[in-house]
Design a protein around this motif. Structure first.
Motif, PDB file in Angstrom:
ATOM      1  N   THR A 115       0.927   5.304  -9.963  1.00 51.12           N
ATOM      2  CA  THR A 115       0.508   4.410  -9.072  1.00 51.12           C
ATOM      3  C   THR A 115       1.312   4.305  -7.840  1.00 51.12           C
ATOM      4  O   THR A 115       2.501   4.900  -7.796  1.00 51.12           O
ATOM      5  CB  THR A 115       0.537   3.030  -9.447  1.00 51.12           C
ATOM      6  N   ASP A 117       1.591   2.180  -3.707  1.00 49.74           N
ATOM      7  CA  ASP A 117       1.087   1.199  -2.738  1.00 49.74           C
ATOM      8  C   ASP A 117       1.027   1.912  -1.500  1.00 49.74           C
ATOM      9  O   ASP A 117       1.880   2.731  -0.907  1.00 49.74           O
ATOM     10  CB  ASP A 117       2.520   0.257  -2.759  1.00 49.74           C
ATOM     11  N   CYS A 119      -2.310   2.248   2.088  1.00 51.49           N
ATOM     12  CA  CYS A 119      -3.250   1.487   2.930  1.00 51.49           C
ATOM     13  C   CYS A 119      -4.109   2.651   3.657  1.00 51.49           C
ATOM     14  O   CYS A 119      -3.805   3.926   3.438  1.00 51.49           O
ATOM     15  CB  CYS A 119      -3.005   0.384   3.848  1.00 51.49           C
ATOM     16  N   LEU A 131       0.823   6.533   2.251  1.00 50.24           N
ATOM     17  CA  LEU A 131       1.664   5.768   1.537  1.00 50.24           C
ATOM     18  C   LEU A 131       2.870   5.377   2.224  1.00 50.24           C
ATOM     19  O   LEU A 131       3.929   4.710   1.653  1.00 50.24           O
ATOM     20  CB  LEU A 131       2.350   6.623   0.264  1.00 50.24           C
ATOM     21  N   ASN A 151      -3.971  -3.736   1.678  1.00 52.32           N
ATOM     22  CA  ASN A 151      -2.810  -2.959   1.070  1.00 52.32           C
ATOM     23  C   ASN A 151      -3.235  -2.783  -0.193  1.00 52.32           C
ATOM     24  O   ASN A 151      -3.785  -3.846  -0.936  1.00 52.32           O
ATOM     25  CB  ASN A 151      -1.407  -3.637   1.227  1.00 52.32           C
ATOM     26  N   TYR A 152      -3.319  -1.536  -0.636  1.00 49.13           N
ATOM     27  CA  TYR A 152      -3.684  -1.354  -1.861  1.00 49.13           C
ATOM     28  C   TYR A 152      -2.724  -0.704  -2.833  1.00 49.13           C
ATOM     29  O   TYR A 152      -1.779  -0.186  -2.519  1.00 49.13           O
ATOM     30  CB  TYR A 152      -4.900  -0.228  -1.878  1.00 49.13           C
ATOM     31  N   LEU A 153      -2.903  -1.052  -4.223  1.00 51.19           N
ATOM     32  CA  LEU A 153      -2.165  -0.217  -5.288  1.00 51.19           C
ATOM     33  C   LEU A 153      -3.266   0.969  -5.759  1.00 51.19           C
ATOM     34  O   LEU A 153      -4.124   0.608  -6.265  1.00 51.19           O
ATOM     35  CB  LEU A 153      -1.930  -1.092  -6.399  1.00 51.19           C
ATOM     36  N   THR A 168      -6.524  -4.199  -4.919  1.00 47.41           N
ATOM     37  CA  THR A 168      -6.366  -5.121  -3.523  1.00 47.41           C
ATOM     38  C   THR A 168      -4.723  -5.652  -4.096  1.00 47.41           C
ATOM     39  O   THR A 168      -4.732  -6.490  -4.950  1.00 47.41           O
ATOM     40  CB  THR A 168      -7.026  -5.890  -3.240  1.00 47.41           C
ATOM     41  N   ARG A 169      -3.730  -5.358  -3.177  1.00 47.68           N
ATOM     42  CA  ARG A 169      -2.407  -5.987  -3.296  1.00 47.68           C
ATOM     43  C   ARG A 169      -2.400  -7.079  -2.371  1.00 47.68           C
ATOM     44  O   ARG A 169      -1.968  -8.331  -2.748  1.00 47.68           O
ATOM     45  CB  ARG A 169      -1.364  -4.964  -3.047  1.00 47.68           C
ATOM     46  N   SER A 170      -2.280  -6.932  -1.045  1.00 48.76           N
ATOM     47  CA  SER A 170      -2.292  -7.977  -0.233  1.00 48.76           C
ATOM     48  C   SER A 170      -3.254  -7.743   0.955  1.00 48.76           C
ATOM     49  O   SER A 170      -3.859  -6.617   1.231  1.00 48.76           O
ATOM     50  CB  SER A 170      -1.040  -7.843   0.427  1.00 48.76           C
ATOM     51  N   ARG A 367      -3.345 -13.926  -0.505  1.00 52.66           N
ATOM     52  CA  ARG A 367      -2.322 -12.636  -0.347  1.00 52.66           C
ATOM     53  C   ARG A 367      -2.142 -11.982   0.981  1.00 52.66           C
ATOM     54  O   ARG A 367      -2.216 -10.765   0.912  1.00 52.66           O
ATOM     55  CB  ARG A 367      -3.056 -11.732  -1.341  1.00 52.66           C
ATOM     56  N   THR A 369      -0.517 -10.896   4.264  1.00 56.47           N
ATOM     57  CA  THR A 369       0.894 -10.163   4.600  1.00 56.47           C
ATOM     58  C   THR A 369       1.100 -10.584   6.055  1.00 56.47           C
ATOM     59  O   THR A 369       0.517 -10.728   6.637  1.00 56.47           O
ATOM     60  CB  THR A 369       0.791  -8.804   4.549  1.00 56.47           C
TER      61      THR A 369
END
Length: 369
Positions: A115, A117, A119, A131, A151-153, A168-170, A367, A369
């Motif tokens: 994994t 993080d 976008c 990354l 922002n994705y994982l 989706t992270r944020s 979520r 940022t």
């Protein structure tokens, strides 16, 4: 070097994929899609380059040398060079494709998932999974569900770095996400913040004048040959000392129609572009935006051969604007856009979304940022 294979049927935002990848598992469907697409990779890349392009150019060169009656040693050396180049390209591309195919197969056999993080960022002519440290992952050419401003994982295969899914992270605030998409569209369509600010006031910048030059050049290329063609042949047919205008009347009419048509089309294009150039004005339209790709097939006199021409457009408020290939994928379909263009020749100057590319339900999820 990673090869961006077209995993067009792999939906990276599919909740089933994300849930399985989160548990460290690769779904059977993901395995089938990746394996099926990669199975044809070697033949796709190597056969086209080495079995068609270079030999085709080589055959053309041999025919040309034969027509020019070149020395037999020159012809033999040229043929040997083409054969060696074709073989070299075939070996190189096949090895590279096989190496990448092997790394994916090894990834699928091991079942390991990593994994990271990141976008979406826009590269030369497509989105990339960035990354943030200069590293990138391999995205499908036609991806589903991923948007700029989020922002994705990323879940990906460690060897080939192919993305399996994205969670989706944020989410950026709506206005920041909108500004991000404007930056992306500006990079793809070659306009700056100063350009779009000037366009909002109804004017063009000096930098944007160059967008009109291709149209002006095309207009001249139609007008000048048309006038020259018309003038020369009318002189030969009607005004030359030994010309018999009665016998040449039909030919003169045909020449007038052909030359006049070229001249009229050229003058029409030139006048519109020059009017926009001297007015320095920009106008805008608003509406839902879509990207369009059209393939035109041109068949030669020989029915066995044809060629394809691909054109790219943005459609806003049912009006289409031709764009370069590099700008095609930058547009997020379905959003409301304001597009600035020249009033007469309809040349795209800049474009901005009026709403955030991030869905409202994600923006309000807390979520940000």
């Amino acid at each position: 070097m990673n090869i961006p294979f077209d995993f067009s049927s792999l939906d990276l935002s599919d909740p089933a994929y994300i849930e399985a990848n989160r548990r460290g598992q690769i779904t059977q469907q993901q395995r089938q899609i990746l394996g099926g697409k990669l199975g044809n990779a070697i033949s796709c890349f190597s056969s086209f380059a080495s079995l068609f392009v270079l030999p085709g150019l080589g055959l053309f060169g041999l025919i040309l040398l034969a027509v020019l009656k070149a020395d037999a040693l020159v012809i033999f050396g040229y043929a040997a060079l083409i054969i060696l180049l074709s073989l070299g390209v075939f070996i190189f591309v096949t090895f590279r494709s096989y190496h990448h195919y092997s790394s994916v197969k090894k990834d699928l056999d091991s079942g390991l998932i990593q994994t990271a993080d990141g976008c979406l960022e826009y590269g030369k002519d497509k989105y990339e999974a960035s990354l943030g440290n200069g590293a990138h992952l391999v995205l499908p050419r036609v991806w589903n569900g991923l948007l700029p401003g989020i922002n994705y994982l990323f879940y990906y295969l460690p060897g080939s770095r192919i993305i399996l899914s994205a969670e989706t992270r944020s989410v950026m605030p709506p206005e920041r996400a909108r500004e991000k998409l404007i930056e992306i569209l500006g990079k793809a369509n070659r306009f700056t913040g100063e350009d779009i600010e000037t366009n909002r006031q109804g004017d063009m910048t000096f930098r944007q004048i160059v967008r009109l030059l291709p149209n002006i050049l095309v207009g001249f290329l139609f007008t000048l040959p048309g006038i020259a063609f018309l003038s020369y042949f009318l002189y030969i047919l009607l005004l030359a000392p030994d010309a018999d205008w009665k016998e040449n009347l039909v030919a003169a009419v045909i020449v007038t129609i052909i030359g006049g048509a070229f001249a009229v089309v050229g003058l029409f294009i030139t006048v519109k572009s020059l009017s926009d150039l001297f007015s320095f004005k920009a106008v805008s339209i608003e509406g839902e935006g879509r990207k369009i790709r059209r393939v035109s097939r041109t068949r030669s006199n020989s029915r066995s051969s044809s060629s394809n021409t691909v054109s790219y457009y943005y459609r806003v408020a049912e009006k289409e604007f031709k764009i370069p290939k590099r700008a095609y994928l930058a547009l997020v379909d379905g959003l409301t856009y304001r597009l600035y263009h020249t009033p007469r020749s309809s040349v795209l100057l800049s474009i901005e979304p009026l709403i955030s590319p991030v869905p409202e339900e994600l923006s309000s999820s807390g979520r940000n940022t």
